[in-house]
Design a protein around this motif. Structure first.
Motif, PDB file in Angstrom:
ATOM      1  N   GLN A   1     -30.854   8.590  26.066  1.00  9.27           N
ATOM      2  CA  GLN A   1     -30.315   9.910  24.406  1.00  9.27           C
ATOM      3  C   GLN A   1     -31.481  10.065  24.037  1.00  9.27           C
ATOM      4  O   GLN A   1     -32.719   9.767  24.085  1.00  9.27           O
ATOM      5  CB  GLN A   1     -29.328   8.943  23.616  1.00  9.27           C
ATOM      6  N   ASP A   2     -31.269  11.322  23.211  1.00  7.13           N
ATOM      7  CA  ASP A   2     -32.482  12.478  22.691  1.00  7.13           C
ATOM      8  C   ASP A   2     -32.913  10.721  21.284  1.00  7.13           C
ATOM      9  O   ASP A   2     -32.014   9.895  20.624  1.00  7.13           O
ATOM     10  CB  ASP A   2     -31.968  13.599  21.811  1.00  7.13           C
ATOM     11  N   VAL A   3     -34.837  11.643  20.866  1.00 11.61           N
ATOM     12  CA  VAL A   3     -34.537  10.557  19.278  1.00 11.61           C
ATOM     13  C   VAL A   3     -34.368  11.578  18.406  1.00 11.61           C
ATOM     14  O   VAL A   3     -35.180  12.191  18.474  1.00 11.61           O
ATOM     15  CB  VAL A   3     -35.966  10.403  19.911  1.00 11.61           C
ATOM     16  N   GLY A   4     -34.148  11.453  17.694  1.00 11.50           N
ATOM     17  CA  GLY A   4     -34.390  11.972  16.275  1.00 11.50           C
ATOM     18  C   GLY A   4     -35.152  11.399  14.859  1.00 11.50           C
ATOM     19  O   GLY A   4     -35.168   9.906  14.702  1.00 11.50           O
ATOM     20  N   ILE A   5     -36.437  12.523  14.183  1.00 13.59           N
ATOM     21  CA  ILE A   5     -36.779  11.977  13.615  1.00 13.59           C
ATOM     22  C   ILE A   5     -36.902  12.614  12.508  1.00 13.59           C
ATOM     23  O   ILE A   5     -36.705  14.288  11.956  1.00 13.59           O
ATOM     24  CB  ILE A   5     -38.887  11.787  13.569  1.00 13.59           C
TER      25      ILE A   5
ATOM     26  N   GLY B   1     -48.238  10.555   1.405  1.00 10.19           N
ATOM     27  CA  GLY B   1     -48.086   9.754   2.415  1.00 10.19           C
ATOM     28  C   GLY B   1     -46.550  10.345   2.589  1.00 10.19           C
ATOM     29  O   GLY B   1     -45.876  10.977   2.525  1.00 10.19           O
ATOM     30  N   ALA B   2     -45.880   9.677   3.692  1.00 12.74           N
ATOM     31  CA  ALA B   2     -44.589   9.663   4.528  1.00 12.74           C
ATOM     32  C   ALA B   2     -43.480   8.517   4.700  1.00 12.74           C
ATOM     33  O   ALA B   2     -44.224   7.441   5.193  1.00 12.74           O
ATOM     34  CB  ALA B   2     -44.744  10.783   5.109  1.00 12.74           C
ATOM     35  N   TRP B   3     -42.455   8.990   4.574  1.00 13.69           N
ATOM     36  CA  TRP B   3     -41.187   7.789   5.262  1.00 13.69           C
ATOM     37  C   TRP B   3     -40.511   8.650   6.656  1.00 13.69           C
ATOM     38  O   TRP B   3     -40.220   9.513   6.596  1.00 13.69           O
ATOM     39  CB  TRP B   3     -40.609   7.845   3.415  1.00 13.69           C
ATOM     40  N   VAL B   4     -41.009   7.745   7.244  1.00 20.94           N
ATOM     41  CA  VAL B   4     -40.428   8.589   8.570  1.00 20.94           C
ATOM     42  C   VAL B   4     -39.194   7.500   8.951  1.00 20.94           C
ATOM     43  O   VAL B   4     -39.262   5.943   9.793  1.00 20.94           O
ATOM     44  CB  VAL B   4     -41.570   8.397   9.851  1.00 20.94           C
ATOM     45  N   HIS B   5     -37.792   7.705   9.369  1.00 22.26           N
ATOM     46  CA  HIS B   5     -37.167   7.140   9.811  1.00 22.26           C
ATOM     47  C   HIS B   5     -36.574   7.909  11.260  1.00 22.26           C
ATOM     48  O   HIS B   5     -36.231   9.196  11.330  1.00 22.26           O
ATOM     49  CB  HIS B   5     -35.748   7.214   8.991  1.00 22.26           C
ATOM     50  N   VAL B   6     -36.488   6.659  12.405  1.00 22.19           N
ATOM     51  CA  VAL B   6     -36.276   7.267  13.498  1.00 22.19           C
ATOM     52  C   VAL B   6     -34.960   6.685  13.963  1.00 22.19           C
ATOM     53  O   VAL B   6     -34.784   5.641  13.518  1.00 22.19           O
ATOM     54  CB  VAL B   6     -37.269   6.225  14.641  1.00 22.19           C
ATOM     55  N   SER B   7     -33.765   7.597  14.407  1.00 25.23           N
ATOM     56  CA  SER B   7     -32.703   7.097  14.465  1.00 25.23           C
ATOM     57  C   SER B   7     -32.852   7.535  16.046  1.00 25.23           C
ATOM     58  O   SER B   7     -33.141   8.276  16.757  1.00 25.23           O
ATOM     59  CB  SER B   7     -31.679   8.569  14.479  1.00 25.23           C
ATOM     60  N   ALA B   8     -32.235   6.160  16.892  1.00 20.73           N
ATOM     61  CA  ALA B   8     -32.925   6.085  18.403  1.00 20.73           C
ATOM     62  C   ALA B   8     -31.487   5.124  19.142  1.00 20.73           C
ATOM     63  O   ALA B   8     -31.381   4.578  18.310  1.00 20.73           O
ATOM     64  CB  ALA B   8     -34.154   6.118  18.570  1.00 20.73           C
TER      65      ALA B   8
END
Length: 278
Positions: A269-273, A139-146
């Motif tokens: 603004q850009d979105v970070g992952i 699996g994966a943990w996904v952190h979205v910075s926006a």
């Protein structure tokens, strides 16, 4: 207000949920495409969206999974999420009212867990450990910075004036004081950082970082910018108490006098992952 250690309380976003649909931009479709490609998602497995708010990210990613669970501590946010899901005809998402610290809450195992504009409000070491145990081995943990309420600062030419964010901040401070408010407490130094150290200490590997470049110019109305202000924890409606009507009148007066033909423009603004592996 005395400066004491901040503690979460259920009023953090009280009154803000209804302003999200008006005042915050939706995540771009490219976000789902990028996450789906990076994780080889094939409409199987389950998604856990922690601190899901009104379901902005949950509903965008839900088609990439067999089923999804959105978790949030604010009932009004979940009511808004359910409304959005119904309007979109999405029936594969379950909404649960609970704090991230109360996980796993018998929710089972997930292929992906996502956090977007929410992790900094939590007991991060505790949540990291508990969610890691809920992830499948692959699996994966996904952190979205926006930042979905405000555009990029700059002086490049736009078709309409930028919203007067510095003056908005000054107006909020005149009503609430110079120290950032959050629920019943205050955050003199803002929300905490140091996520990478916490994730590594919890046993995660990574991260893989991706960026979705946007830069598109969008027009915004006075009402949309006003709702963007009320969608923030630092200026949530409940903080103003019986002065809310006066503050809103002052806010709309400021926005009306600085807009042109009732409109503003901003560059998104850009979105970070950040993708972490258990």
């Amino acid at each position: 207000m005395a400066e004491t250690a901040w503690e979460w309380d259920e009023t953090l976003y009280a009154g803000s949920a209804r302003h999200y649909s008006v005042g915050r931009w939706p995540y771009p479709p490219e976000l789902a495409e990028t996450i789906g490609s990076a994780l080889d998602l094939d409409c199987t497995g389950r998604l856990l969206d922690v601190g899901c708010g009104p379901g902005s990210l949950t509903l965008l990613l839900a088609p990439l999974f067999e089923a999804a669970v959105g978790v949030d501590a604010d009932r009004d946010m979940l009511t808004e999420a359910q409304r959005r899901a119904s309007e979109a005809g999405v029936t594969t998402v379950e909404w649960r009212h609970l704090r991230a610290e109360d996980l796993p809450a018998d929710l089972g195992t997930f292929r992906v867990a996502t956090f977007a504009q929410s992790y900094h409000w939590m007991d991060r070491p505790l949540v990291a450990r508990r969610v890691r145990d809920m992830l499948a081995p692959d699996g994966a943990w996904v952190h979205v910075s926006a930042n979905t309420h405000q555009g990029v600062n700059g002086d490049d030419g736009l078709p309409y004036p930028r919203p007067p964010w510095p003056q908005i901040t000054e107006l909020v401070a005149r009503y609430l004081g110079p120290i950032r408010r959050a629920g019943q407490g205050a955050l003199p130094a803002g929300t905490p950082g140091g996520e990478a150290e916490i994730m590594l200490a919890a046993g995660f590997a990574g991260p893989t970082r991706l960026t979705i470049e946007q830069g598109m110019v969008v027009e915004r109305s006075v009402a949309e910018v006003a709702s963007a202000v009320f969608s923030l924890s630092s200026s949530a409606p409940h903080l103003f108490g019986d002065r809310l009507p006066t503050f809103e009148a002052d806010l709309r007066d400021l926005l009306t006098t600085t807009a042109r033909d009732g409109l503003f423009a901003e560059r998104r603004q850009d979105v970070g992952i950040a993708i972490w592996r258990p």
